[in-house]
Write a protein that holds these residues in place. Structure first.
Motif, PDB file in Angstrom:
ATOM      1  N   LYS A 146     -15.891  -3.065 -12.821  1.00 43.15           N
ATOM      2  CA  LYS A 146     -16.223  -3.732 -11.563  1.00 43.15           C
ATOM      3  C   LYS A 146     -14.961  -3.954 -10.726  1.00 43.15           C
ATOM      4  CE  LYS A 146     -20.343  -6.136 -13.259  1.00 43.15           C
ATOM      5  NZ  LYS A 146     -20.950  -7.458 -13.533  1.00 43.15           N
ATOM      6  N   ALA A 147     -13.894  -4.404 -11.446  1.00 37.64           N
ATOM      7  CA  ALA A 147     -12.635  -4.612 -10.705  1.00 37.64           C
ATOM      8  C   ALA A 147     -12.120  -3.291 -10.125  1.00 37.64           C
ATOM      9  CB  ALA A 147     -11.577  -5.233 -11.634  1.00 37.64           C
ATOM     10  N   ALA A 148     -12.248  -2.214 -10.970  1.00 34.40           N
ATOM     11  CA  ALA A 148     -11.814  -0.904 -10.470  1.00 34.40           C
ATOM     12  C   ALA A 148     -12.666  -0.460  -9.286  1.00 34.40           C
ATOM     13  CB  ALA A 148     -11.896   0.133 -11.598  1.00 34.40           C
ATOM     14  N   ASP A 149     -14.003  -0.752  -9.383  1.00 34.85           N
ATOM     15  CA  ASP A 149     -14.870  -0.402  -8.256  1.00 34.85           C
ATOM     16  C   ASP A 149     -14.480  -1.199  -7.020  1.00 34.85           C
ATOM     17  OD1 ASP A 149     -17.790  -0.027 -10.426  1.00 34.85           O
ATOM     18  OD2 ASP A 149     -16.234   1.415  -9.824  1.00 34.85           O
ATOM     19  N   ARG A 150     -14.281  -2.541  -7.268  1.00 37.66           N
ATOM     20  CA  ARG A 150     -13.860  -3.355  -6.120  1.00 37.66           C
ATOM     21  C   ARG A 150     -12.534  -2.852  -5.544  1.00 37.66           C
ATOM     22  NH1 ARG A 150     -15.739  -7.598  -9.407  1.00 37.66           N
ATOM     23  NH2 ARG A 150     -13.606  -8.054 -10.093  1.00 37.66           N
ATOM     24  N   LYS A 151     -11.625  -2.530  -6.490  1.00 36.52           N
ATOM     25  CA  LYS A 151     -10.323  -2.026  -6.029  1.00 36.52           C
ATOM     26  C   LYS A 151     -10.477  -0.707  -5.260  1.00 36.52           C
ATOM     27  CE  LYS A 151      -5.826  -2.148  -5.855  1.00 36.52           C
ATOM     28  NZ  LYS A 151      -5.620  -1.011  -5.001  1.00 36.52           N
ATOM     29  N   ALA A 152     -11.355   0.176  -5.799  1.00 37.12           N
ATOM     30  CA  ALA A 152     -11.582   1.448  -5.110  1.00 37.12           C
ATOM     31  C   ALA A 152     -12.196   1.209  -3.732  1.00 37.12           C
ATOM     32  CB  ALA A 152     -12.494   2.339  -5.953  1.00 37.12           C
ATOM     33  N   ALA A 153     -13.183   0.239  -3.679  1.00 35.98           N
ATOM     34  CA  ALA A 153     -13.781  -0.070  -2.374  1.00 35.98           C
ATOM     35  C   ALA A 153     -12.717  -0.626  -1.419  1.00 35.98           C
ATOM     36  CB  ALA A 153     -14.925  -1.074  -2.546  1.00 35.98           C
ATOM     37  N   GLU A 154     -11.875  -1.542  -1.979  1.00 34.79           N
ATOM     38  CA  GLU A 154     -10.796  -2.081  -1.123  1.00 34.79           C
ATOM     39  C   GLU A 154      -9.834  -0.984  -0.694  1.00 34.79           C
ATOM     40  OE1 GLU A 154     -10.696  -6.558  -3.126  1.00 34.79           O
ATOM     41  OE2 GLU A 154      -9.024  -5.165  -3.406  1.00 34.79           O
ATOM     42  N   ASP A 155      -9.562  -0.069  -1.674  1.00 37.93           N
ATOM     43  CA  ASP A 155      -8.673   1.051  -1.314  1.00 37.93           C
ATOM     44  C   ASP A 155      -9.290   1.922  -0.218  1.00 37.93           C
ATOM     45  OD1 ASP A 155      -7.477   1.487  -4.727  1.00 37.93           O
ATOM     46  OD2 ASP A 155      -6.748   0.219  -3.085  1.00 37.93           O
ATOM     47  N   ARG A 156     -10.623   2.156  -0.334  1.00 43.48           N
ATOM     48  CA  ARG A 156     -11.277   2.957   0.698  1.00 43.48           C
ATOM     49  C   ARG A 156     -11.221   2.248   2.061  1.00 43.48           C
ATOM     50  NH1 ARG A 156     -14.984   3.975  -3.431  1.00 43.48           N
ATOM     51  NH2 ARG A 156     -16.400   2.356  -2.666  1.00 43.48           N
ATOM     52  N   LYS A 157     -11.511   0.904   2.019  1.00 45.54           N
ATOM     53  CA  LYS A 157     -11.422   0.160   3.274  1.00 45.54           C
ATOM     54  C   LYS A 157      -9.999   0.184   3.826  1.00 45.54           C
ATOM     55  CE  LYS A 157     -15.247  -3.004   2.314  1.00 45.54           C
ATOM     56  NZ  LYS A 157     -15.633  -4.420   2.090  1.00 45.54           N
ATOM     57  N   ALA A 158      -9.035  -0.013   2.900  1.00 42.13           N
ATOM     58  CA  ALA A 158      -7.633   0.029   3.352  1.00 42.13           C
ATOM     59  C   ALA A 158      -7.280   1.408   3.889  1.00 42.13           C
ATOM     60  CB  ALA A 158      -6.698  -0.352   2.195  1.00 42.13           C
ATOM     61  N   ALA A 159      -7.803   2.453   3.187  1.00 41.45           N
ATOM     62  CA  ALA A 159      -7.535   3.811   3.661  1.00 41.45           C
ATOM     63  C   ALA A 159      -8.176   4.038   5.030  1.00 41.45           C
ATOM     64  CB  ALA A 159      -8.060   4.830   2.647  1.00 41.45           C
ATOM     65  N   ASP A 160      -9.432   3.481   5.208  1.00 38.55           N
ATOM     66  CA  ASP A 160     -10.080   3.619   6.512  1.00 38.55           C
ATOM     67  C   ASP A 160      -9.280   2.892   7.589  1.00 38.55           C
ATOM     68  OD1 ASP A 160     -13.415   3.408   5.044  1.00 38.55           O
ATOM     69  OD2 ASP A 160     -12.081   5.126   5.383  1.00 38.55           O
ATOM     70  N   ARG A 161      -8.873   1.629   7.249  1.00 32.32           N
ATOM     71  CA  ARG A 161      -8.038   0.908   8.215  1.00 32.32           C
ATOM     72  C   ARG A 161      -6.749   1.661   8.499  1.00 32.32           C
ATOM     73  NH1 ARG A 161      -9.702  -3.566   5.115  1.00 32.32           N
ATOM     74  NH2 ARG A 161      -7.713  -3.602   4.009  1.00 32.32           N
ATOM     75  N   LYS A 162      -6.179   2.181   7.405  1.00 29.94           N
ATOM     76  CA  LYS A 162      -4.932   2.942   7.572  1.00 29.94           C
ATOM     77  C   LYS A 162      -5.157   4.185   8.439  1.00 29.94           C
ATOM     78  CE  LYS A 162      -0.674   3.993   6.657  1.00 29.94           C
ATOM     79  NZ  LYS A 162      -0.610   5.237   7.347  1.00 29.94           N
ATOM     80  N   ALA A 163      -6.273   4.875   8.188  1.00 28.82           N
ATOM     81  CA  ALA A 163      -6.569   6.068   8.994  1.00 28.82           C
ATOM     82  C   ALA A 163      -6.748   5.692  10.466  1.00 28.82           C
ATOM     83  CB  ALA A 163      -7.831   6.763   8.462  1.00 28.82           C
ATOM     84  N   ASP A 255      -8.003  10.177  -1.315  1.00 27.04           N
ATOM     85  CA  ASP A 255      -7.667   9.349  -0.136  1.00 27.04           C
ATOM     86  C   ASP A 255      -6.355   9.808   0.487  1.00 27.04           C
ATOM     87  OD1 ASP A 255      -9.948   7.889  -0.490  1.00 27.04           O
ATOM     88  OD2 ASP A 255      -8.964   6.309  -1.671  1.00 27.04           O
ATOM     89  N   ARG A 256      -5.365  10.131  -0.370  1.00 27.81           N
ATOM     90  CA  ARG A 256      -4.096  10.615   0.182  1.00 27.81           C
ATOM     91  C   ARG A 256      -4.279  11.928   0.927  1.00 27.81           C
ATOM     92  NH1 ARG A 256      -1.938   8.699  -4.658  1.00 27.81           N
ATOM     93  NH2 ARG A 256      -2.011  10.787  -5.582  1.00 27.81           N
ATOM     94  N   LYS A 257      -5.054  12.832   0.338  1.00 37.32           N
ATOM     95  CA  LYS A 257      -5.299  14.110   1.009  1.00 37.32           C
ATOM     96  C   LYS A 257      -6.019  13.904   2.340  1.00 37.32           C
ATOM     97  CE  LYS A 257      -5.387  17.010  -3.135  1.00 37.32           C
ATOM     98  NZ  LYS A 257      -6.215  17.893  -3.983  1.00 37.32           N
ATOM     99  N   ALA A 258      -7.032  13.030   2.325  1.00 37.16           N
ATOM    100  CA  ALA A 258      -7.763  12.763   3.578  1.00 37.16           C
ATOM    101  C   ALA A 258      -6.823  12.161   4.626  1.00 37.16           C
ATOM    102  CB  ALA A 258      -8.933  11.810   3.310  1.00 37.16           C
ATOM    103  N   ALA A 259      -5.964  11.209   4.136  1.00 37.83           N
ATOM    104  CA  ALA A 259      -5.016  10.605   5.084  1.00 37.83           C
ATOM    105  C   ALA A 259      -4.041  11.649   5.618  1.00 37.83           C
ATOM    106  CB  ALA A 259      -4.256   9.467   4.399  1.00 37.83           C
ATOM    107  N   GLN A 260      -3.597  12.554   4.729  1.00 35.65           N
ATOM    108  CA  GLN A 260      -2.697  13.621   5.177  1.00 35.65           C
ATOM    109  C   GLN A 260      -3.379  14.547   6.187  1.00 35.65           C
ATOM    110  OE1 GLN A 260      -1.336  15.514   1.607  1.00 35.65           O
ATOM    111  NE2 GLN A 260       0.053  13.835   1.038  1.00 35.65           N
TER     112      GLN A 260
END
Length: 422
Positions: A146-163, A255-260
């Motif tokens: 669950k924490a990994a899922d939450r972390k992945a969701a947060e990472d996706r949101k962070a990646a979206d914000r970053k994008a 996520d890194r590839k998408a950001a790149q």
């Protein structure tokens, strides 16, 4: 002196006075015309010079304004490039901080896995405790998932914000894209090296733990069943942790590839925008050069028109001078005619004296009367010829004056029309 002689003399004097007055009037008129033509030419020259000076000043002001605008644009571009570089640097720093946080989270997860392994080995003696440890490990794995899922969701949101931030930064960024990309690549390389070091450390820790577990299994042969159960629980938790780790790594790589990809697309858009801006600036510079060329051509035409007006004024001046020379010649011809008339008068007086002497000497009156009559007729004829010559001279002077006035007026009119047409 007879009455006819007196009348002829008076007529001659009257014609001389009239000729002198006409001559003076013609000279005054010619002088006034010359002065008027000179004034008009000077005024036209001053107007042309003022116009040329105003055009030069306007061209200089326009060039100065263009230079100032270009300098302001360059300063704004430099400031925008500096802002974009600072924003790219901040973005790279935020990305590096996020990568460091991800490495720390991974290390924490590895430490938790190691602690769970040690706890399972300590509780291997008691089946109940092993089952409870297994349940706790399952709960912990579920919480980790669950924490990994939450972390992945947060990472996706962070990646979206970053994008989104990258898109905004890429829209603002034009000149320092390559440096930002290089900084990002350096940050990615550092993060990848840190990740590999963490993985190597985790692998070494796992190997050490495996060696310790093998030694413990050899030392505690009586507890093989518990060890097998604990080992199975450990392997299950390791597999789950490894699967979660791999999934997280795959997600982070994607996520890194998408950001790149997004950064590359944003860079291409920014490069196209910069190329369009350069082309627009080049077109603007070409249009400014054409306008300056047209202005220079107009200035050259104005200078040529001014020169043409000066040439016409010079030609009018030369024509006036030629007219004055012709007037002087006419005066000289008049004086020559007057001298001839005086000589004829003297000859007539001499003849009169001769006839008087003949009368006194007692000669016949008939020949003297014929001579007297002939002398009077000759005088009348000479007076008429002189008056006719003076009239011709006066008429010629009037015609020449009118022609010169017309030439000067036409030159002034052509000059004025030229300036009005401009």
């Amino acid at each position: 002196m007879t009455a006819a002689d007196r009348k002829a003399l008076e007529a001659k004097k009257s014609s001389e006075r009239k000729a002198a007055e006409a001559k003076k009037a013609a000279e005054r008129k010619a002088a006034e015309d010359r002065k008027a033509a000179q004034r008009k030419a000077a005024e036209a020259k001053k107007v042309a010079e003022r116009k040329a000076a105003e055009d030069r000043k306007a061209a200089q002001r326009k060039a100065a304004e263009d230079r100032k605008a270009a300098q302001r644009k360059a300063a704004e571009d430099r400031k925008a490039a500096q802002r974009k570089a600072a924003e790219a640097k901040k973005v790279a720093e935020r990305k590096a901080a996020e990568d460091r946080k991800a490495v720390e989270a991974k290390k924490a997860a590895d430490r938790k896995v190691l602690e769970a392994k040690k706890a399972a080995e300590r509780k291997a003696a008691e089946d109940r405790k092993a089952v409870e440890a297994k349940k706790a490990a399952d709960r912990k794995a579920a919480e980790d998932r669950k924490a990994a899922d939450r972390k992945a969701a947060e990472d996706r949101k962070a990646a979206d914000r970053k994008a989104a931030e990258d898109r905004k930064a890429a829209d603002r960024k034009a000149a320092e894209d390559r440096k930002a990309v290089e900084a990002k690549k350096a940050a990615d390389r550092k993060a990848l090296e840190a990740k590999k070091a963490a993985e190597r450390k985790a692998a070494e820790d796992r190997k050490a733990a495996d060696r310790k577990a093998a030694e413990d299994r050899k030392a505690v042969e009586a507890k093989k069943a518990a060890d097998r159960k604990a080992l199975e629980a450990k392997k299950s938790s390791e597999r789950k942790a490894a699967e979660a780790k791999k999934a997280a790594e795959r997600k982070a790589a994607e996520d890194r590839k998408a950001a790149q990809r997004k950064a590359a697309e944003a860079k291409k858009v920014a490069e196209r925008k910069a190329a369009e801006d350069r082309k627009a600036a080049q077109r603007k510079a070409a249009e400014d050069r054409k306008a300056a060329d047209r202005k220079a051509a107009e200035d050259r035409k104005a200078v040529e028109a001014k020169k043409a007006a000066e040439r016409k004024a010079a030609e009018a001046k030369k024509a006036a001078e030629r007219k004055a020379a012709e007037d002087r010649k006419a005066v000289e011809a008049k004086k020559a005619a007057e001298r001839k008339a005086a000589e004829a008068k003297k000859a007539a007086a001499q003849k009169q004296k001769t006839s008087d002497a003949l009368k006194k000497s007692g000669r016949s009156n008939q020949p003297s009367k014929a001579k007297e009559n002939r002398t009077v007729s000759e005088k009348k004829r000479e007076g008429r010829n002189e008056f006719l010559s003076v009239s011709v001279y006066l008429n010629t002077g009037k015609i020449a004056g009118i022609v010169s006035i017309g030439v000067v007026a036409s030159a002034v009119l052509i000059t004025a029309l030229t300036f009005i047409a401009r």
